[in-house]
Write a protein that holds these residues in place. Structure first.
Motif, PDB file in Angstrom:
ATOM      1  N   ARG A  15       0.826  -1.211   0.000  1.00 42.59           N
ATOM      2  CA  ARG A  15       0.000   0.000   0.000  1.00 42.59           C
ATOM      3  C   ARG A  15       0.855   1.253   0.000  1.00 42.59           C
ATOM      4  O   ARG A  15       0.593   2.198  -0.757  1.00 42.59           O
ATOM      5  CB  ARG A  15      -0.927   0.003   1.211  1.00 42.59           C
ATOM      6  N   TRP A  16       1.899   1.269   0.832  1.00 43.90           N
ATOM      7  CA  TRP A  16       2.655   2.498   1.043  1.00 43.90           C
ATOM      8  C   TRP A  16       3.941   2.595   0.237  1.00 43.90           C
ATOM      9  O   TRP A  16       4.525   3.679   0.143  1.00 43.90           O
ATOM     10  CB  TRP A  16       2.955   2.672   2.533  1.00 43.90           C
ATOM     11  N   TYR A  17       4.387   1.487  -0.345  1.00 41.31           N
ATOM     12  CA  TYR A  17       5.573   1.512  -1.192  1.00 41.31           C
ATOM     13  C   TYR A  17       5.262   0.876  -2.550  1.00 41.31           C
ATOM     14  O   TYR A  17       5.864  -0.115  -2.943  1.00 41.31           O
ATOM     15  CB  TYR A  17       6.739   0.784  -0.512  1.00 41.31           C
ATOM     16  N   PRO A  18       4.292   1.430  -3.272  1.00 43.57           N
ATOM     17  CA  PRO A  18       3.900   0.831  -4.549  1.00 43.57           C
ATOM     18  C   PRO A  18       4.985   1.009  -5.607  1.00 43.57           C
ATOM     19  O   PRO A  18       5.755   1.966  -5.565  1.00 43.57           O
ATOM     20  CB  PRO A  18       2.636   1.608  -4.921  1.00 43.57           C
ATOM     21  N   ASP A  19       5.030   0.080  -6.530  1.00 37.39           N
ATOM     22  CA  ASP A  19       5.960   0.152  -7.647  1.00 37.39           C
ATOM     23  C   ASP A  19       5.167   0.496  -8.905  1.00 37.39           C
ATOM     24  O   ASP A  19       4.092  -0.069  -9.132  1.00 37.39           O
ATOM     25  CB  ASP A  19       6.667  -1.197  -7.830  1.00 37.39           C
ATOM     26  N   PRO A  20       5.664   1.415  -9.746  1.00 36.79           N
ATOM     27  CA  PRO A  20       4.938   1.763 -10.973  1.00 36.79           C
ATOM     28  C   PRO A  20       4.665   0.571 -11.882  1.00 36.79           C
ATOM     29  O   PRO A  20       3.691   0.584 -12.648  1.00 36.79           O
ATOM     30  CB  PRO A  20       5.870   2.779 -11.655  1.00 36.79           C
ATOM     31  N   GLU A  21       5.500  -0.461 -11.792  1.00 36.75           N
ATOM     32  CA  GLU A  21       5.302  -1.632 -12.635  1.00 36.75           C
ATOM     33  C   GLU A  21       4.116  -2.481 -12.189  1.00 36.75           C
ATOM     34  O   GLU A  21       3.595  -3.280 -12.962  1.00 36.75           O
ATOM     35  CB  GLU A  21       6.564  -2.503 -12.626  1.00 36.75           C
ATOM     36  N   GLY A  22       3.711  -2.337 -10.946  1.00 38.84           N
ATOM     37  CA  GLY A  22       2.650  -3.169 -10.402  1.00 38.84           C
ATOM     38  C   GLY A  22       3.102  -3.813  -9.114  1.00 38.84           C
ATOM     39  O   GLY A  22       4.234  -3.612  -8.656  1.00 38.84           O
ATOM     40  N   PRO A  23       2.239  -4.620  -8.482  1.00 42.35           N
ATOM     41  CA  PRO A  23       2.578  -5.214  -7.187  1.00 42.35           C
ATOM     42  C   PRO A  23       3.739  -6.203  -7.284  1.00 42.35           C
ATOM     43  O   PRO A  23       3.959  -6.823  -8.317  1.00 42.35           O
ATOM     44  CB  PRO A  23       1.283  -5.920  -6.779  1.00 42.35           C
TER      45      PRO A  23
END
Length: 284
Positions: free
Chosen positions: A242-250
């Protein structure tokens, strides 16, 4: 997540903040922490947006440290940690108190449920797969806070001694995750994690001595105590993504077999079966 939370003092400071502590003296009254360690952790927590810093006095300067949305959402993980340590770890200097659900007034144990269908969930009820940004290499941080040895259990470790064996060490956490997804042999663990043989051997020895894993026929499998750590693991994962999302996806996609939907953990009270809220939990 491991880089930020893989430190016993950080977890305990956040816990006290969620219980209402905001000022420096309130943290020192509640925890056996040195001034240098507390000051350093407060700076880190502010930098990571887990606490805010608000000056309430200028002469002399005094600040308070209220919680933020990011730290408030840690309550499921901390509740799961408290329950696991209270139930499964016997080496505390004093027994951890029970938790009370203020909504029903009973002392309770949290039950892990699926947020989508509200069914009770254990580790065998979900399947985990790497997402677009996930891999062993990308999901283990290069550094974490250095763990203390020798007297570590005399301070914060007196509350969370074995939890820190897992989340206080990047290889320990990765190895336990690997055990949950079914990797059992030494060579397979070393290959998947990319860890040095000595590192894998040391972590396996630690988890075996603590009763988290058992060794049989060259395989390392989770014990009942090890499987009981599952709520901590999935609540930590939920918070991290939730708090450290990656632009590529989960990094990890977890699916609940029972309803077929994406699994998001929720905790319920085992006494009234109501879904828990952080504001409804206090120590008994």
């Amino acid at each position: 997540m491991l880089g930020v939370l893989g430190d016993e003092w950080t977890l305990l400071i956040v816990q006290q903040a969620l219980l209402g502590a905001t000022r420096y003296g309130e943290f020192t009254d509640a925890l056996p922490v040195s001034h240098s360690v507390l000051s350093a952790r407060l700076r880190t927590l502010v930098a990571e947006d887990l606490l805010a810093r608000r000056e309430y006095q200028s002469r002399p300067p005094r600040a308070e440290y209220p919680v933020t949305p990011r730290s408030r959402s840690l309550w499921p993980m901390l509740t799961a940690v408290w329950e696991w340590e209270r139930t499964w770890v016997t080496e505390h200097l004093t027994a951890l108190p029970a938790m009370r659900h203020t909504s029903c007034g009973a002392d309770f144990s949290p039950i892990l449920t699926c947020r989508a269908c509200e069914a009770t969930v254990i580790e065998k009820d979900v399947v985990a797969q790497w997402g677009p940004s996930g891999s062993w290499a990308r999901s283990t941080p290069s550094t974490t806070h250095r763990r203390r040895s020798g007297d570590r259990r005399a301070g914060a470790g007196a509350l969370f001694p074995q939890t820190m064996s897992v989340i206080g060490d990047r290889w320990g956490f990765a190895l336990l995750v690997a055990a949950f997804v079914g990797i059992e042999r030494f060579t397979d663990l070393q290959t998947e994690l990319g860890a040095p043989p000595g590192t894998v051997a040391h972590r396996l020895a630690t988890f075996t001595s603590e009763g988290i894993l058992r060794s049989h026929g060259g395989r390392y499998r989770l014990t009942e105590k090890g499987r009981a750590f599952f709520p901590v693991l999935v609540c930590a994962l939920e918070w991290a993504q939730r708090w450290y999302p990656d632009p590529e996806g989960p990094a990890v996609v977890v699916t609940h077999r029972g309803c077929g939907r994406r699994f998001h953990p929720a905790l319920a009270c085992d006494q009234c079966c109501g879904r828990l809220r952080g504001s409804q939990i206090m120590t008994a």
